[in-house]
Structures are given as C-alpha cells and as structure tokens.
Design a protein around this motif. Structure first.
Motif, PDB file in Angstrom:
ATOM      1  N   ASP A 115      -6.495   5.008   2.639  1.00 22.25           N
ATOM      2  CA  ASP A 115      -5.409   5.824   2.099  1.00 22.25           C
ATOM      3  C   ASP A 115      -5.630   7.293   2.481  1.00 22.25           C
ATOM      4  O   ASP A 115      -6.568   7.926   2.008  1.00 22.25           O
ATOM      5  CB  ASP A 115      -5.381   5.650   0.574  1.00 22.25           C
ATOM      6  N   LYS A 116      -4.778   7.816   3.385  1.00 21.69           N
ATOM      7  CA  LYS A 116      -4.960   9.195   3.850  1.00 21.69           C
ATOM      8  C   LYS A 116      -4.029  10.176   3.134  1.00 21.69           C
ATOM      9  O   LYS A 116      -3.913  11.340   3.527  1.00 21.69           O
ATOM     10  CB  LYS A 116      -4.714   9.290   5.374  1.00 21.69           C
ATOM     11  N   THR A 117      -3.340   9.726   2.099  1.00 20.50           N
ATOM     12  CA  THR A 117      -2.424  10.592   1.348  1.00 20.50           C
ATOM     13  C   THR A 117      -3.160  11.828   0.834  1.00 20.50           C
ATOM     14  O   THR A 117      -4.301  11.724   0.381  1.00 20.50           O
ATOM     15  CB  THR A 117      -1.861   9.829   0.119  1.00 20.50           C
ATOM     16  N   HIS A 118      -2.515  12.977   0.909  1.00 17.37           N
ATOM     17  CA  HIS A 118      -3.098  14.148   0.264  1.00 17.37           C
ATOM     18  C   HIS A 118      -2.586  14.209  -1.177  1.00 17.37           C
ATOM     19  O   HIS A 118      -1.393  14.373  -1.411  1.00 17.37           O
ATOM     20  CB  HIS A 118      -2.742  15.445   0.997  1.00 17.37           C
ATOM     21  N   TYR A 119      -3.478  14.035  -2.132  1.00 17.06           N
ATOM     22  CA  TYR A 119      -3.052  14.007  -3.537  1.00 17.06           C
ATOM     23  C   TYR A 119      -3.183  15.363  -4.190  1.00 17.06           C
ATOM     24  O   TYR A 119      -4.146  16.092  -3.948  1.00 17.06           O
ATOM     25  CB  TYR A 119      -3.884  12.985  -4.324  1.00 17.06           C
ATOM     26  N   HIS A 140       0.788  -1.226   0.000  1.00 16.21           N
ATOM     27  CA  HIS A 140       0.000   0.000   0.000  1.00 16.21           C
ATOM     28  C   HIS A 140       0.824   1.281   0.000  1.00 16.21           C
ATOM     29  O   HIS A 140       0.632   2.137  -0.864  1.00 16.21           O
ATOM     30  CB  HIS A 140      -0.970   0.000   1.180  1.00 16.21           C
ATOM     31  N   LYS A 141       1.739   1.426   0.967  1.00 17.72           N
ATOM     32  CA  LYS A 141       2.447   2.717   1.094  1.00 17.72           C
ATOM     33  C   LYS A 141       3.210   3.076  -0.170  1.00 17.72           C
ATOM     34  O   LYS A 141       3.064   4.185  -0.692  1.00 17.72           O
ATOM     35  CB  LYS A 141       3.357   2.710   2.330  1.00 17.72           C
ATOM     36  N   PRO A 142       4.055   2.149  -0.698  1.00 19.44           N
ATOM     37  CA  PRO A 142       4.766   2.493  -1.935  1.00 19.44           C
ATOM     38  C   PRO A 142       3.822   2.778  -3.107  1.00 19.44           C
ATOM     39  O   PRO A 142       4.108   3.651  -3.931  1.00 19.44           O
ATOM     40  CB  PRO A 142       5.614   1.247  -2.222  1.00 19.44           C
ATOM     41  N   VAL A 143       2.687   2.077  -3.153  1.00 21.28           N
ATOM     42  CA  VAL A 143       1.725   2.331  -4.234  1.00 21.28           C
ATOM     43  C   VAL A 143       1.179   3.755  -4.124  1.00 21.28           C
ATOM     44  O   VAL A 143       1.157   4.514  -5.095  1.00 21.28           O
ATOM     45  CB  VAL A 143       0.564   1.292  -4.206  1.00 21.28           C
TER      46      VAL A 143
END
Ligand code: TXA
Ligand code: MG
Length: 355
Positions: A283-287, A254-257
């Motif tokens: 997925d909490k990434t800010h895109y 997940h993280k690397p993706v």
C-alpha cells in the motif's frame, strides 16, 4: 498482589549455562507456586503449577481474569496427558502424535488431579504441547504441567514479545523469560475433542481445512462464523484484544479499502484526532495520519497475524485516538482466524467496502 521487582531474563541461546540456570530458576518459581511468563510459538504465556489450585488462582488475580474462564495446561510430552484426562481414544492419540507439539489445544474430559481453578469448575480440561523450545524445557524442568493463559491483562491484546508482557505484568509477577518475538502471533486453535466430530472453539494457525485430514468432519463452532450466536468456549464471549483507541477495520478490494482508510484518516485529523493506520507493505497511499504501520505483504497474511497484537500495543504507546486498519478475507483459511482477532480488537467495527 504486589511484587517488588519483575526480573526480565533475555535468553538467546538455550545451550548457554546462564540460560539453563535461568530456566532452573523459573522452574523453581513455578514449583514454589509463583507465576512466570514465558514465550511460546503463539503468544507469551503466564505460567503457574497446573496441579496447584492456589497457584492457578494467582493467574486470575494477576490478569484480572473472570473466574469462569478456564486455563490451558501445557505439557512437554505426550505421556503427560494420560493422567490429566479421563480417557483417550486411538483417534485422540493419533491426532496428538501427528499435530503436537504445535499451536493446537485439545479439550478432553478431565481427571481427578486437575484443580478447579484450571477448569473453572467444569468437567473438561484444555491441553497443549507447545513446540517452542524454551517452553518445552521450562515445563520439563518444572516437572508439572504448566497452566498458562496469554500473559496480558484481561481484555488487552495478547503479548508477543517480552516488553509487552512487562507492560501488563510489571510489579505483579517475579519473572519474565524473554525469548524474543513469537513466530505465529495469535493464540492456538482450540478444539473440543469431547464431541464427535470435533469442533473448533477458537480459530488459529491450524485451520479447519488443514485439520480435516487428521480429524475428519471437524467444523468451526457456528458462533465463530455466524453473527449473533453464543460461543461455546467461555473465553470467546469476553471483550478482547482491545487497544485504548477506537479501532475500525476495512475489508474488500485493496484500492477501495485504502481509499476509505485515507478518507477516514483525513476526517479524523481534521477533527483534531491523533490517527493511526495499519496496512500492508504494498500500500503506497500517502495517509494523513500520525503513525502508519505496514504489517507485511498481503500475499502472506501470516505476517499480519505475527505483527497484529504488537502493532495494536504500539498504537497505544503512540497514544492515538483512532486506528484504521486493512483486514483480510474472513471467509476461508487463515483469514478466519486473523479476522476473528481483528473483529474483537475492533469491538465489531468491521466495514465491508464495496466499490
Ligand atoms: O496459544 C495459546 O493457546 C496461548 C499460549 C500461552 O499457549 N494460551 C492462551 O490461553 O491463549 P488463554 O487462556 O488466553 O485462552 C484459552 C482459551 C480461552 O478462550 C478459554 O475459554 C478456552 O481456551 N478454554 C480453556 N479451557 C477450556 C475448556 N475446558 N473448555 C472450553 N474452552 C476452554
Ligand atoms: Mg487470552
């Protein structure tokens, strides 16, 4: 083929008198050789009288479907199957009894009454008994098997709600029955029963692992799991599920993706592109993206299947130039079926992310 109006009829409760009237109307259209779109548990179907060659030809015209891609006949009871096929073994009957109605299509040698338009001139016929209550009632009321491919224009994502059918079929067909969102979201598992052991030609909700108990020795068509082979099912070779934007799928931990998606999105934004991202709830990434859709939890990939096609169509409506999405493990279980659709939608752009 032009149609003045496409009548969309919302049906919430089948017991209402109005609902039954709408189904009667739809069944009458089918019997009269017209096309009606209707919900099933997998995706919406574009239905025609499956015993009427001319009516089935209209399906190909409406979808702009290549003439060599055969159709599935939908039935509403096991008894209807006998007259459509040359013969059934005891094993066939046992499989039908236990696994139907449901998201599974079986291929048999066809009988004389099945028109050429259904089989694309071949000597086999695909049959499915759907479990969706509205579909069952429509078939029963029509009194004939209903030939139905997915209700999209050829090459587009299959529709999983009435609005998406309307987008592709507006002004082309007289009626769409609106039964809300489809439960499963990807098309049925297609199984060739003319060979022994049977072969899965299109992966779906019923996986090889699940089917093994009922159809010992069942395997995937090798073209589904190995690259570079020619699939045995005609429909599998065509361009499929393609959104207008260039779609790229990333698979791996997940993280690397998420990191790869984030970098790809950033680069595309900097190049002035409108960017869409499809990822999971966790997925909490800010895109740096124009639209981010979270399709459900990665712990329950049935949610990804359910929302996949509708999300691709949402991306189209948002007019993005590129879509970056998180995929799932394609090596076992339902992941095989989901990645089969994602890989096609991405025209093969699936990137394995290694740490
Ligand atoms: O879930 C579904 O199966 C949906 C709903 C509406 O029932 N229908 C659907 O139909 O997905 P369609 O036409 O979009 O896909 C049917 C697939 C195609 O890949 C076609 O090539 C294959 O089944 N097929 C149909 N008849 C066949 C036959 N006789 N031999 C081999 N493949 C066949
Ligand atoms: Mg289709």
């Amino acid at each position: 083929m032009k149609q003045e109006n496409t009548h969309v009829i919302r049906i919430d409760d089948l017991v209402h008198k109005e609902s039954q009237q709408a189904l009667d109307e739809a069944a009458a259209l089918i019997r009269a050789g017209e096309l009606v779109a209707f919900p099933t548990e997998t995706v919406y179907g574009l239905g025609a009288n499956g015993l009427d060659d001319d009516a089935c030809k209209k399906i190909f015209e409406a979808k702009r479907r290549p003439a060599d891609n055969p159709l599935i006949l939908h039935v509403s009871s096991l008894d209807e199957v006998d007259r459509l096929v040359r013969e059934l073994t005891e094993e066939d009957r046992a499989a039908m009894r236990t696994l139907w109605p449901g998201p599974m299509t079986l291929i048999f040698k066809k009988s004389e009454i099945v028109p050429d338009a259904v089989t694309a001139g071949g000597d086999t016929v695909a049959i499915r008994f759907p479990s969706h209550e509205m579909a069952k009632q429509l078939i029963r009321k029509a009194g004939v098997p209903i030939a139905a491919p997915s209700a999209n224009r050829s090459g587009r994502p299959s529709p999983t709600n009435a609005e998406d059918v309307y987008q592709d079929m507006q002004g082309i067909i007289p009626m769409i029955l609106d039964g809300g969102n489809c439960d499963i979201g990807i098309e049925s598992t297609v199984i060739d029963r003319t060979v022994s052991p049977p072969v899965i030609l299109r992966p779906g909700f019923y996986t090889q692992e699940f089917l093994e108990e009922y159809m010992p020795g069942i395997q995937y068509d090798s073209a589904l799991i190995e690259e570079g082979q020619i699939p045995k099912s005609p429909g599998q070779k065509y361009k499929h599920y393609a959104p207008k934007a260039a779609f790229t799928v990333f698979v791996g931990k997940h993280k690397p993706v998420y990191r790869e998606i984030s970098e790809a999105a950033k680069t595309a934004k900097e190049a002035g592109k409108k960017v869409g991202v499809m990822t999971f709830e966790e997925d909490k990434t800010h895109y740096d993206a124009d639209i981010v859709l979270r399709l459900g939890s990665y712990r329950d990939i049935t949610a990804l299947a359910k929302h996949l096609f509708a999300s691709l169509r949402l991306m189209d409506r948002a007019d993005v130039d590129v879509i970056y999405g998180a995929g799932v493990d394609a090596h076992a279980g339902y992941g095989i079926s989901i990645m089969n659709r994602m890989r096609k939608a991405a025209s093969g752009r699936v990137i394995e992310v290694v740490e």
